[in-house]
Write a protein that holds these residues in place. Structure first.
Motif, short mmCIF file in Angstrom:
data_model
loop_
_atom_site.label_atom_id
_atom_site.label_comp_id
_atom_site.label_asym_id
_atom_site.label_seq_id
_atom_site.Cartn_x
_atom_site.Cartn_y
_atom_site.Cartn_z
N TRP A 62 -13.25 -9.58 46.77
CA TRP A 62 -13.19 -10.90 46.16
C TRP A 62 -12.14 -11.78 46.83
O TRP A 62 -11.04 -11.32 47.15
N PRO A 79 -17.12 -13.84 45.45
CA PRO A 79 -17.10 -12.38 45.38
C PRO A 79 -17.00 -11.67 46.72
O PRO A 79 -16.83 -10.45 46.76
N SER A 94 -21.53 -8.45 40.46
CA SER A 94 -20.37 -9.02 41.15
C SER A 94 -19.85 -10.26 40.45
O SER A 94 -18.64 -10.45 40.29
N VAL A 98 -16.06 -10.55 38.85
CA VAL A 98 -15.08 -11.48 39.40
C VAL A 98 -14.71 -12.57 38.38
O VAL A 98 -13.57 -13.03 38.34
#
Length: 267
Positions: A62, A79, A94, A98
């Motif tokens: 990230w 990400p 993802s 994140v």
């Protein structure tokens, strides 16, 4: 010494409920974007810089870009690339991870999920249109058991921004999210049931996390391909990605300019 009448008046005034004070202006925004191609024009427009000391756990791909613009602290979270395959870490997993990490670490006043999406011409979408989303739902979480079916759809409303929509003359539509770029017949049935105008691969997951942690979230989706058109989705997506990303970039700037100096209730 005050007269008795004055004391009574003071006591009466003290017992009155205090007027509600207006919430402070928005100062801290997190923008979540799934693809580097979508992110970099916004990074350049707002002159954001990559954080050399990532606030995220060691080993995750990230990326945080950050900077100040007018009265706003802006963090753009991407990400990153999949460590094994080197492609953008797209999809709901993802994006949810994140977003959760960004909220925990950065404590934003507002989340903006911006990105490209497929659109349905039957619902009024055209290539290059930018929609602000009213509702988010999933179309590929099929759990045909009472109540679990509703959980699977996961319908959530985006934060309402009537003044923003009016001022910028934005199109409004519902968003349906799934982890596949293509669309099966079952997906199509669910998307129609969701009354969706646009289809993406992360919005409803971000809406779930934002709702869970009680952070207002808005969603801007720019149409790269017409799902109910006559061109293959993947071909049309790649053909229009650069031009549509430019339209998204401009829309983000207009939205950020509108938000600057305002509190949430003024959006």
């Amino acid at each position: 010494m005050a007269a008795l009448g004055d004391q009574s008046e003071q006591q009466a005034m003290a017992s009155q409920p205090k007027p509600l004070t207006q919430s402070p202006p928005i100062s801290n925004i997190v923008i979540v974007i799934a693809m580097q191609t979508e992110a970099l024009p916004i990074v350049n427009r707002f002159q954001l810089t990559e954080d050399p000391h990532s606030p995220f756990p060691q080993g995750v791909p990230w990326v945080r870009y950050h900077g100040t613009y007018k009265h706003l602290n802006i963090s753009l979270i991407w990400p990153g690339k999949d460590p094994t395959l080197g492609v953008d870490s797209v999809g709901t997993i993802s994006s949810a991870l994140v977003t959760y990490a960004a909220i925990q670490i950065l404590q934003p006043d507002l989340i903006i999920n911006a990105g490209t999406a497929g659109g349905f011409k039957a619902k009024g979408a055209s290539i290059g249109d930018v929609f602000i989303v009213s509702d988010c739902a999933f179309h590929d979480r099929r759990i045909p058991i009472p109540v679990f079916d509703l959980y699977g759809v996961g319908l959530r409303k985006a934060f309402e921004t009537p003044n923003l929509v009016k001022e910028l003359n934005l199109k409004v539509g519902k968003l349906s999210t799934g982890d596949s770029l293509d669309m099966t017949q079952q997906d199509e049935t669910s998307i129609i049931a969701n009354d969706a105008t646009v289809k993406d691969m992360e919005g409803a997951a971000i809406a779930y996390v934002a709702d869970l942690l009680k952070v207002p979230a808005i969603f801007l989706k720019a149409v790269t391909d017409i799902i109910d058109g006559d061109k293959p989705t993947s071909e049309e997506f790649l053909q229009n990605l650069a031009a549509v990303t430019a339209a998204l970039d401009l829309a983000i700037e207009q939205v950020i300019d509108f938000i600057n100096g305002k509190c949430l209730s003024e959006l």
